[in-house]
Scaffold this motif. Structure first.
Motif, PDB file in Angstrom:
ATOM      1  N   VAL A  35       0.849  -1.189   0.000  1.00 23.76           N
ATOM      2  CA  VAL A  35       0.000   0.000   0.000  1.00 23.76           C
ATOM      3  C   VAL A  35       0.887   1.242   0.000  1.00 23.76           C
ATOM      4  N   PHE A  36       0.603   2.140  -0.952  1.00 25.78           N
ATOM      5  CA  PHE A  36       1.339   3.395  -1.056  1.00 25.78           C
ATOM      6  C   PHE A  36       0.390   4.574  -0.923  1.00 25.78           C
ATOM      7  N   VAL A  37       0.943   5.708  -0.513  1.00 24.06           N
ATOM      8  CA  VAL A  37       0.263   7.003  -0.581  1.00 24.06           C
ATOM      9  C   VAL A  37       1.128   7.911  -1.429  1.00 24.06           C
ATOM     10  N   GLN A  38       0.498   8.570  -2.426  1.00 26.12           N
ATOM     11  CA  GLN A  38       1.256   9.404  -3.347  1.00 26.12           C
ATOM     12  C   GLN A  38       0.605  10.761  -3.523  1.00 26.12           C
ATOM     13  N   ASN A  39       1.426  11.797  -3.486  1.00 28.29           N
ATOM     14  CA  ASN A  39       0.949  13.147  -3.765  1.00 28.29           C
ATOM     15  C   ASN A  39       0.804  13.299  -5.276  1.00 28.29           C
ATOM     16  N   ILE A  40      -0.372  13.706  -5.743  1.00 30.51           N
ATOM     17  CA  ILE A  40      -0.609  13.751  -7.187  1.00 30.51           C
ATOM     18  C   ILE A  40       0.052  14.956  -7.842  1.00 30.51           C
ATOM     19  N   TYR A  41       0.503  15.922  -7.063  1.00 27.11           N
ATOM     20  CA  TYR A  41       1.139  17.111  -7.623  1.00 27.11           C
ATOM     21  C   TYR A  41       2.662  17.006  -7.598  1.00 27.11           C
ATOM     22  N   THR A  42       3.221  16.580  -6.477  1.00 22.59           N
ATOM     23  CA  THR A  42       4.668  16.473  -6.362  1.00 22.59           C
ATOM     24  C   THR A  42       5.191  15.121  -6.802  1.00 22.59           C
ATOM     25  N   GLN A  43       4.310  14.114  -6.936  1.00 21.68           N
ATOM     26  CA  GLN A  43       4.648  12.726  -7.280  1.00 21.68           C
ATOM     27  C   GLN A  43       5.338  11.989  -6.133  1.00 21.68           C
ATOM     28  N   GLN A  44       5.591  12.678  -5.030  1.00 24.85           N
ATOM     29  CA  GLN A  44       6.243  12.020  -3.898  1.00 24.85           C
ATOM     30  C   GLN A  44       5.320  10.951  -3.327  1.00 24.85           C
ATOM     31  N   ARG A  45       5.877   9.784  -3.041  1.00 25.96           N
ATOM     32  CA  ARG A  45       5.059   8.721  -2.483  1.00 25.96           C
ATOM     33  C   ARG A  45       5.777   8.043  -1.328  1.00 25.96           C
ATOM     34  N   SER A  46       4.989   7.398  -0.483  1.00 25.22           N
ATOM     35  CA  SER A  46       5.553   6.667   0.651  1.00 25.22           C
ATOM     36  C   SER A  46       4.844   5.325   0.785  1.00 25.22           C
ATOM     37  N   LYS A  47       5.609   4.339   1.191  1.00 26.18           N
ATOM     38  CA  LYS A  47       5.068   3.000   1.390  1.00 26.18           C
ATOM     39  C   LYS A  47       4.462   2.933   2.799  1.00 26.18           C
ATOM     40  N   ILE A  48       3.207   2.522   2.878  1.00 26.07           N
ATOM     41  CA  ILE A  48       2.508   2.507   4.172  1.00 26.07           C
ATOM     42  C   ILE A  48       2.517   1.123   4.789  1.00 26.07           C
ATOM     43  N   THR A  49       2.192   0.080   4.034  1.00 28.98           N
ATOM     44  CA  THR A  49       2.248  -1.296   4.556  1.00 28.98           C
ATOM     45  C   THR A  49       2.884  -2.202   3.518  1.00 28.98           C
ATOM     46  N   SER A  50       3.651  -3.175   4.003  1.00 28.49           N
ATOM     47  CA  SER A  50       4.336  -4.132   3.134  1.00 28.49           C
ATOM     48  C   SER A  50       4.520  -5.448   3.881  1.00 28.49           C
ATOM     49  N   PHE A  51       3.459  -5.930   4.492  1.00 27.55           N
ATOM     50  CA  PHE A  51       3.532  -7.165   5.259  1.00 27.55           C
ATOM     51  C   PHE A  51       3.409  -8.373   4.338  1.00 27.55           C
ATOM     52  N   ASP A  52       3.783  -9.528   4.849  1.00 28.23           N
ATOM     53  CA  ASP A  52       3.548 -10.755   4.112  1.00 28.23           C
ATOM     54  C   ASP A  52       2.047 -10.957   3.953  1.00 28.23           C
ATOM     55  N   GLY A  53       1.637 -11.459   2.803  1.00 30.56           N
ATOM     56  CA  GLY A  53       0.222 -11.698   2.561  1.00 30.56           C
ATOM     57  C   GLY A  53      -0.471 -10.492   1.954  1.00 30.56           C
ATOM     58  N   ILE A  54      -1.726 -10.328   2.289  1.00 28.14           N
ATOM     59  CA  ILE A  54      -2.563  -9.285   1.697  1.00 28.14           C
ATOM     60  C   ILE A  54      -2.262  -7.921   2.307  1.00 28.14           C
ATOM     61  N   VAL A  87      -4.075   2.272  10.129  1.00 34.40           N
ATOM     62  CA  VAL A  87      -2.659   2.624  10.136  1.00 34.40           C
ATOM     63  C   VAL A  87      -2.508   4.138  10.211  1.00 34.40           C
ATOM     64  N   ASP A  88      -1.703   4.609  11.136  1.00 34.54           N
ATOM     65  CA  ASP A  88      -1.352   6.023  11.201  1.00 34.54           C
ATOM     66  C   ASP A  88      -0.338   6.308  10.090  1.00 34.54           C
ATOM     67  N   ILE A  89      -0.663   7.211   9.181  1.00 33.16           N
ATOM     68  CA  ILE A  89       0.187   7.448   8.015  1.00 33.16           C
ATOM     69  C   ILE A  89       1.547   8.010   8.413  1.00 33.16           C
ATOM     70  N   ALA A  90       1.587   8.889   9.385  1.00 25.32           N
ATOM     71  CA  ALA A  90       2.850   9.532   9.776  1.00 25.32           C
ATOM     72  C   ALA A  90       3.763   8.590  10.539  1.00 25.32           C
ATOM     73  N   THR A  91       3.213   7.850  11.499  1.00 29.75           N
ATOM     74  CA  THR A  91       4.043   7.015  12.373  1.00 29.75           C
ATOM     75  C   THR A  91       4.092   5.553  11.952  1.00 29.75           C
ATOM     76  N   LYS A  92       3.180   5.127  11.068  1.00 31.59           N
ATOM     77  CA  LYS A  92       3.018   3.730  10.635  1.00 31.59           C
ATOM     78  C   LYS A  92       2.521   2.820  11.770  1.00 31.59           C
ATOM     79  N   ALA A  93       2.067   3.420  12.865  1.00 29.09           N
ATOM     80  CA  ALA A  93       1.491   2.622  13.960  1.00 29.09           C
ATOM     81  C   ALA A  93       0.208   1.953  13.484  1.00 29.09           C
TER      82      ALA A  93
END
Length: 442
Positions: free
Chosen positions: A238-257, A285-291
Motif C-alpha cells: 500500500v502506497f500514498v502518493q501526492n498527485i502534484y509532487t509525485q512524492q510517495r511513501s510506502k505505508i504497509t508491506s507485510f507478508d500476505g494481503i 494505520v497512522d500514516i505519519a508514524t506507521k502505527a
C-alpha cells in the motif's frame, strides 16, 4: 472482493502527461425525467475566433448531472443575448425551461492572455408567471463576472455549472471534481496505468504505470493524495502518493494481503485489509508514524473498509455470517453489527457523504448490481441493471455513483444517480477501465 492479482516484481514509471477526452460520457437513461433548462451560447465580444465556448461545458455538465435537460439551441426564442437588458420575457412564454443561463466573453482590458467572463442566471418561471409586474432585478437568481486565462475556460465552465446547480437545487455542485481509475491495455509491456481526470474524463493524466497490477485508488480528504495498492517487490504493498509532487511513501508491506486502503475523514489514517496475522482482517494505520491498530479479529474474512463521516466507525465486508455481508464496526468499543440481509451477497460498501445511506454491490440470483440502502429505514434499492457491477464510489455531493461494469465484453466505467433514474456509461477509447474513485470537493 478486491482481486489482489499476481505477486511478481514490478517497475513503476511515474509521469503526468495530459491526455484529453479519454472517457466519453454516454447518457443511457433518465433524460425524460430531467428538469428543462436553457443555456444560451455565450456571446463573444472580441476580434478573431473565441478561445473556447464555455457554455458548451455548462450544457454538458447539466445534462450529465441527470437533474437537468438543456434545451436544443435551435429551439431557443432568443439567441445572441448576454445581459438581462436584452432579455425579452414575453418571447420566452412558451419555453418549458425553468431558468436561463446566458453570458459573454471578451478580452480583458488589462491585457495579457486574460478574458472577462460574465454570466447571469434568470428565473424563467417567475418571468412567465408575472411578466409585467416583475422588475428586471427580481428575475436574476445569480450574476457574476470573473477574469480568467484561456487555459481556465473549461474549469470556469464547471464553476458556472456548480453555481447553477446549487442555486436551482440547493445541493452543492460537483462538477469541479476529479476521478481516479485504473486503465489496463493488455498486450502492452506495462499495461497497468493509474489515471486521474476531471469528472467528465477531460484533462486525463497518468500518475504511474506498471507491468503488474495497480488497484484500489482512494482519495485523501484534501484531494491532494491517492492511496493505492501496487505489486512491486514481489508482493502487494500500500502506497500514498501526492498527485502534484509525485512524492510517495510506502505505508504497509507485510507478508500476505495488503489491500483496500481508504483515508480517514481527517486524512491522518488509512483503514486497510491485512492478512499478516492469518485471515484477512481490517486494521487502521497512522500514516505519519506507521502505527497499526487491529480493528477486527475473527476466523472469517473481514475486508473492504470504508469510513463513516464522523471517523468513529467503519463499514466493512465480512463473511462471519457465512456469506459476504456489510457490517458496521465501532473503533473505540469494537462493537459490530450487521447492516445488510437482502440478496445472496452484499459487499464493497461506501457511505454517502451525509452518512444516511450506504452504496454497495448486491448479488441476487447470481447478478452483481449496485444498490443503495437507507440506514434508518433499512430500505434497499437496486440502482443498476448492467453486468458484473463493482467498485461503487459516491460523488462528494451525494447525488451520483460511479462504478465499474462490463460492456460488450470490456470493463468500463458507468454512473447512476442515487435514485436510480439517471444512468450513463463512460467507455475508454482504448483498454479497459476499472476501480473508479470520486474525489472530494476541490
Amino acid at each position: 472482493m478486491k482481486n489482489l492479482g499476481k505477486w511478481l516484481l514490478t517497475s513503476l514509471l511515474i509521469c503526468s502527461m495530459p491526455v484529453k477526452a479519454a472517457l466519453d460520457i454516454i447518457i443511457t437513461e433518465g433524460v425524460d425525467a430531467a428538469r428543462p433548462i436553457a443555456v444560451i451560447p455565450f456571446v463573444w465580444q472580441g476580434t478573431g475566433p473565441m478561445p473556447s465556448q464555455i457554455s458548451d461545458v455548462v450544457m454538458s455538465d447539466l445534462a450529465r448531472s441527470g437533474t437537468f435537460s438543456p434545451a436544443d439551441e435551435l429551439s431557443l426564442p432568443q439567441r445572441g443575448i448576454s445581459t438581462l437588458a436584452q432579455f425579452n420575457a414575453s418571447a420566452w412564454m412558451a419555453q418549458p425551461a425553468e431558468a436561463v443561463v446566458m453570458g459573454s466573453i471578451k478580452p480583458y482590458a488589462g491585457g495579457g492572455d486574460k478574458y472577462l467572463v460574465s454570466f447571469e442566471l434568470i428565473d424563467l418561471v417567475k418571468a412567465q408567471l408575472q411578466p409585467d409586474s416583475m422588475s428586471a432585478k427580481d428575475l436574476v437568481i445569480d450574476s457574476r463576472e470573473t477574469v480568467i486565462s484561456a487555459a481556465q475556460f473549461r474549469q470556469y465552465g464547471h464553476r458556472i455549472s456548480d453555481v447553477v446547480y446549487e442555486k436551482l437545487t440547493g445541493i452543492r455542485g460537483a462538477f469541479l471534481t476529479r476521478i481516479a481509475y485504473v486503465v489496463v491495455n493488455h498486450g502492452e509491456k506495462s499495461p497497468y496505468k493509474l489515471m486521474i481526470a476531471d469528472y467528465d474524463g477531460y484533462n486525463e493524466q497518468m500518475l504511474l504505470r506498471s507491468p503488474e497490477p495497480l488497484m484500489s485508488p482512494s482519495w485523501s480528504p484534501d484531494g491532494q493524495r491517492l492511496a493505492y495498492v501496487s505489486f512491486e517487490n514481489r508482493k502487494a504493498e500500500v502506497f500514498v502518493q501526492n498527485i502534484y509532487t509525485q512524492q510517495r511513501s510506502k505505508i504497509t508491506s507485510f507478508d500476505g494481503i495488503n489491500g483496500a486502503p481508504v483515508f480517514s475523514p481527517d486524512g491522518k489514517k488509512l483503514a486497510v485489509t491485512l492478512s499478516k496475522d492469518g485471515q484477512p482482517e481490517v486494521y487502521v494505520v497512522d500514516i505519519a508514524t506507521k502505527a497499526i491498530k487491529r480493528v477486527t479479529n475473527h476466523y472469517a474474512i473481514d475486508t473492504e473498509p470504508s469510513w463513516f463521516p464522523d471517523g468513529k466507525s467503519l463499514l466493512i465486508t465480512s463473511e462471519r455470517g457465512g456469506r459476504p455481508q456489510l457490517y458496521r464496526v465501532f473503533l473505540d468499543s469494537g462493537k459490530i453489527s450487521r447492516l445488510t440481509f437482502e440478496g445472496e451477497w452484499n459487499l464493497g460498501g461506501s457511505i454517502a457523504p451525509d452518512g444516511r445511506s450506504i452504496i454497495f454491490v448486491n448479488r441476487t440470483n447470481g447478478k452483481f448490481n449496485i444498490a443503495r440502502m437507507d440506514l434508518e429505514t433499512r430500505f434497499m434499492q437496486v440502482l443498476t441493471s448492467t453486468r458484473l457491477d463493482e467498485s461503487p464510489s459516491v460523488a462528494p455531493n451525494g447525488t451520483m455513483v460511479i462504478y465499474g461494469t462490463t460492456y460488450q465484453g470490456k470493463q468500463v466505467l458507468a454512473a447512476v444517480s442515487m435514485d436510480g433514474r439517471f444512468k450513463a456509461r463512460l467507455p475508454a477509447g482504448q483498454g479497459e477501465v476499472k476501480s473508479p474513485s470520486w474525489s472530494p470537493f476541490l
